[in-house]
Structures are given as C-alpha cells and as structure tokens.
Write a protein that holds these residues in place. Structure first.
Motif: not given
Length: 111
Positions: A63, A95, A36
């Motif tokens: 993100i 997340t 991520l």
C-alpha cells in the motif's frame, strides 16, 4: 494520517513486527517474514523500483500511504520511506483502516 493507523504502527513496532528501510525490508521479504509493505507516497523513484521488484517477486501485498516524514515520525524514526509489517493481524488491521480512510476521502470528494 489516520490515528488508528498510527496506533497500529506503534503497536507493531513495540511488538517487534515492524521493520523500516529499503534494505531491511528487502531482506525480510526474502525470508518470508513480511505480510504487508507500506511505501510512503513520496518515496524516490529509485527506491520504489528496487522495493517493487522484490514485492512482486515474493507476492506480498503493498500500500502507498502518507509521506515519509509522517510515517517516520509515527514510528519514531527518521528518513524512512518503506515499512514492513510482519504480523498478519496488524497487516489486516492497517490495511482495513487505510482502505476506510481512502473510501471516506473519495466520498467527500464526490459530494
């Protein structure tokens, strides 16, 4: 910023599963270590273009969250705007918390 996100980032750092900085994160992406990518909402356009090119190239989830000051402070660094999570469990937990926070903000605005 969500306290749980800050906690997860801290745990990820302590366990060696958090990397920071454009160059370090780009290198980790190329090695297939990143699960991520978190980009600070106030990242510069130049850094954003550079890291997004790599994120798309390697197909890693990303993100945008928090300011670089908040995020850097949360992980005990300064001047960082790109954060890589290298553990699947931490990536999923972070997340989930960011998405939950986003949904709560939307529902408050919608009232």
């Amino acid at each position: 910023m969500n306290r749980k996100v800050i906690s997860y980032l801290g745990f990820a750092k302590k366990s060696g599963n958090l990397l920071t900085g454009v160059n370090t994160c780009t290198f980790a992406l190329a090695k297939g270590k990143v699960r991520l990518m978190i980009l600070a909402e106030d990242i510069s356009e130049n850094s954003r273009k550079k890291i997004m090119k790599e994120i798309r190239k390697y197909g890693v989830k990303h993100i945008e969250y928090g300011s670089s000051g908040e995020m850097s402070h949360a992980v005990g660094a300064s001047g960082r705007n790109v954060f890589a999570i290298c553990d699947k469990g931490f990536a999923e937990a972070i997340t989930k918390e960011i998405e939950r926070e986003s949904e709560q903000k939307k529902s408050i605005r919608g009232q």
